[in-house]
Design an enzyme around this catalytic site. Sequence first.
Site, short mmCIF file in Angstrom:
data_model
loop_
_atom_site.label_atom_id
_atom_site.label_comp_id
_atom_site.label_asym_id
_atom_site.label_seq_id
_atom_site.Cartn_x
_atom_site.Cartn_y
_atom_site.Cartn_z
N LYS A 1 0.81 -1.22 0.00
CA LYS A 1 0.00 0.00 0.00
C LYS A 1 0.84 1.27 0.00
CE LYS A 1 -4.34 -1.60 2.06
NZ LYS A 1 -5.32 -1.35 3.14
N ASP B 1 -10.50 2.60 2.15
CA ASP B 1 -10.68 1.87 3.41
C ASP B 1 -11.58 2.64 4.38
OD1 ASP B 1 -9.17 -0.37 2.75
OD2 ASP B 1 -7.29 0.54 3.42
#
Length: 265
Positions: free
Chosen positions: A67, A103
């Site tokens: 990420k 997220d």
Amino acid sequence: MTIRAGVAGQPISHSLSPLLHGLWIEAAALDAAYEAFGPQDEAGFADLIASGRAGNLRGLNVTAPFKEQALAAADVVSPTARTCGSANLLVFEDGRLSADSTDGQGLMLALSEQAPAFDAKGASVVVLGAGGAARAAVVALKAAGAEVAVLNRTRERAETLSVELGCSVADPDAVRDAALIVNALSVRPEIDIAALRDDAVLMDMTYKPLITPFLAAGLARGLTTVDGLAMLIGQARPSFEALFGFAPPPVDVRAAALARLGETA
């Protein structure tokens, strides 16, 4: 021409993303494919990005451990991803790479679905952990107006996160007064469930098992709980829209995910 997208991480075989996106692709009758990619290292992930820049991929969801590398590789970075310090969504267009983080959207969608009575505005929230998942939770909840504090075993990491994100550092007793406790750790937190508020909401970002020991203890106490699968599906929805151009069709992907996980509730 078939639209190709996928999810990249290591390990990746456990990922439910191909199942979720595949069901939406099928329901929408898209000429598209969503695959799992498992680069072995940073060099392999860089090769995957290069393939996307060359026009072979429309985009990627990204999970651990790539990420942060995904964020660093992007030409355009959303404010949310920049604040989180990582990206879970990459979109390729004309050789350029845009990065975003969904997220936090997933977390808020999960709360609205499984804890509809919870109002983040002005609420006292404790986030357990100080890693990437915790950062995404803090950013989303602060944006929703919550008063967020971070509790971590290593206080220095919590202090670093608090300086960067503008939240506070929680003492262990802070959970007693919290309206929402979010477990962003990969292990069961050491919390006295009996000491929590009667109306406290417990959320766990882990979805395997669906009902973690943390959530099970909350349910036994009669508390409202929010599971990690709801968050996973929640973050996948805006990802699908970014990758394929429209909102996911109304398909019960949760039931299919539960069946894949071997869960019944």
